[in-house]
Design a protein around this motif. Structure first.
Motif, PDB file in Angstrom:
ATOM      1  N   ARG A   1     -31.661 -19.922  -3.652  1.00  0.00           N
ATOM      2  CA  ARG A   1     -30.367 -20.397  -3.132  1.00  0.00           C
ATOM      3  C   ARG A   1     -29.374 -19.256  -3.008  1.00  0.00           C
ATOM      4  O   ARG A   1     -28.639 -19.167  -2.016  1.00  0.00           O
ATOM      5  CB  ARG A   1     -29.801 -21.495  -4.049  1.00  0.00           C
ATOM      6  N   LEU A   2     -29.358 -18.368  -3.978  1.00  0.00           N
ATOM      7  CA  LEU A   2     -28.448 -17.214  -3.930  1.00  0.00           C
ATOM      8  C   LEU A   2     -28.803 -16.302  -2.760  1.00  0.00           C
ATOM      9  O   LEU A   2     -27.906 -15.782  -2.079  1.00  0.00           O
ATOM     10  CB  LEU A   2     -28.511 -16.432  -5.248  1.00  0.00           C
ATOM     11  N   ALA A   3     -30.103 -16.073  -2.544  1.00  0.00           N
ATOM     12  CA  ALA A   3     -30.533 -15.235  -1.422  1.00  0.00           C
ATOM     13  C   ALA A   3     -30.139 -15.864  -0.090  1.00  0.00           C
ATOM     14  O   ALA A   3     -29.734 -15.158   0.846  1.00  0.00           O
ATOM     15  CB  ALA A   3     -32.042 -15.011  -1.488  1.00  0.00           C
TER      16      ALA A   3
ATOM     17  N   TRP B   1     -35.135 -10.944   0.491  1.00  0.00           N
ATOM     18  CA  TRP B   1     -35.295 -11.550  -0.823  1.00  0.00           C
ATOM     19  C   TRP B   1     -35.684 -13.014  -0.729  1.00  0.00           C
ATOM     20  O   TRP B   1     -36.352 -13.548  -1.620  1.00  0.00           O
ATOM     21  CB  TRP B   1     -34.042 -11.326  -1.683  1.00  0.00           C
ATOM     22  N   GLN B   2     -35.321 -13.677   0.331  1.00  0.00           N
ATOM     23  CA  GLN B   2     -35.836 -15.034   0.527  1.00  0.00           C
ATOM     24  C   GLN B   2     -37.360 -14.984   0.633  1.00  0.00           C
ATOM     25  O   GLN B   2     -38.062 -15.821   0.041  1.00  0.00           O
ATOM     26  CB  GLN B   2     -35.237 -15.664   1.783  1.00  0.00           C
ATOM     27  N   ALA B   3     -37.875 -14.019   1.381  1.00  0.00           N
ATOM     28  CA  ALA B   3     -39.329 -13.872   1.506  1.00  0.00           C
ATOM     29  C   ALA B   3     -39.963 -13.529   0.168  1.00  0.00           C
ATOM     30  O   ALA B   3     -41.011 -14.074  -0.197  1.00  0.00           O
ATOM     31  CB  ALA B   3     -39.658 -12.795   2.539  1.00  0.00           C
ATOM     32  N   ILE B   4     -39.323 -12.639  -0.582  1.00  0.00           N
ATOM     33  CA  ILE B   4     -39.851 -12.249  -1.898  1.00  0.00           C
ATOM     34  C   ILE B   4     -39.897 -13.442  -2.834  1.00  0.00           C
ATOM     35  O   ILE B   4     -40.893 -13.665  -3.539  1.00  0.00           O
ATOM     36  CB  ILE B   4     -38.996 -11.115  -2.496  1.00  0.00           C
ATOM     37  N   VAL B   5     -38.830 -14.237  -2.844  1.00  0.00           N
ATOM     38  CA  VAL B   5     -38.795 -15.393  -3.753  1.00  0.00           C
ATOM     39  C   VAL B   5     -39.805 -16.449  -3.325  1.00  0.00           C
ATOM     40  O   VAL B   5     -40.475 -17.058  -4.183  1.00  0.00           O
ATOM     41  CB  VAL B   5     -37.375 -15.973  -3.857  1.00  0.00           C
ATOM     42  N   LEU B   6     -39.958 -16.669  -2.029  1.00  0.00           N
ATOM     43  CA  LEU B   6     -41.010 -17.577  -1.562  1.00  0.00           C
ATOM     44  C   LEU B   6     -42.369 -17.116  -2.069  1.00  0.00           C
ATOM     45  O   LEU B   6     -43.189 -17.926  -2.524  1.00  0.00           O
ATOM     46  CB  LEU B   6     -41.031 -17.639  -0.035  1.00  0.00           C
TER      47      LEU B   6
END
Length: 212
Positions: free
Chosen positions: A68-70, A78-83
């Motif tokens: 959510r923060l990304a 970072w959205q890709a990293i967190v996924l």
């Protein structure tokens, strides 16, 4: 704070996960979400530590918050990293179907938003190939893992190359193609040593000895 963060990383790297959790949690408690770059690093460290303690619910909660923060920061990398990490959580928890769905979602996201991140694609395809191997689809696993290696080579990333070589070694060992497996395990060990990861290099040696 930087000293504590370094100590947390060292504790994790040496398998002292309870100590790493305590240190990461202490740093995170003192870190404001307004300091986004630092917060994401610490949150990722703590969430990944949870995985190695089999505290998967805590890891899921923290990665969901980090995603959510990304999103709010419009930080697509970072959205890709967190996924990716959400997929890792499910793979480590033994939920291979859920993990594979997350890795495929990550792959589609990368195609749309970070198509130039070859190392990211290499890591994603490694995970997809590994899950296919564990699910018994060895032929498809081989094709996907070769694509992971191609991306790792394009990225010139020794760590990603080491992972792909190790994965191919496991796949060819499962196919009972021992000479080919031996070649890939050796290349994996060399790549990990080039990346400075002695532990991963030794793990490949052990894996080769037990697989061949």
């Amino acid at each position: 704070m930087n000293h504590l963060l370094h100590q947390a990383f060292l504790a994790f790297d040496n398998g002292r996960y309870d100590e790493a959790e305590r240190l990461y949690a202490a740093v995170l408690a003192a870190c404001s979400t307004a300091r986004y770059e630092q917060y994401r690093q610490v949150a990722h460290g703590l969430a990944f530590t949870y995985c190695f303690q089999n505290k998967f619910d805590q890891a899921r909660e923290l990665y969901a918050r980090l995603y959510r923060l990304a999103q709010e920061a419009h930080d697509v990398r970072w959205q890709a990293i967190v996924l990716h990490q959400q997929g890792v959580v499910e793979r480590m928890a033994g939920n291979l179907g859920i993990a594979q769905a997350l890795f495929r979602e990550e792959y589609r996201f990368r195609l749309s938003y970070v198509p130039d991140d070859h190392a990211g694609f290499a890591a994603n395809l490694y995970e997809q190939g590994y899950i296919l191997l564990k699910s018994g689809d060895v032929a498809q696993a081989r094709a996907i893992m070769h694509r992971s290696l191609e991306m790792a080579q394009q990225a010139n990333d020794a760590m990603c190359q080491g992972c792909a070589y190790r994965g191919l070694g496991e796949i060819y060992a499962a196919l009972n193609e021992r000479d080919q497996a031996r070649v890939f395990f050796l290349r994996g060990e060399q790549a990990f040593r080039q990346a400075g990861d002695r532990i991963a290099a030794e793990e490949v040696q052990q894996l080769a000895a037990s697989s061949l």
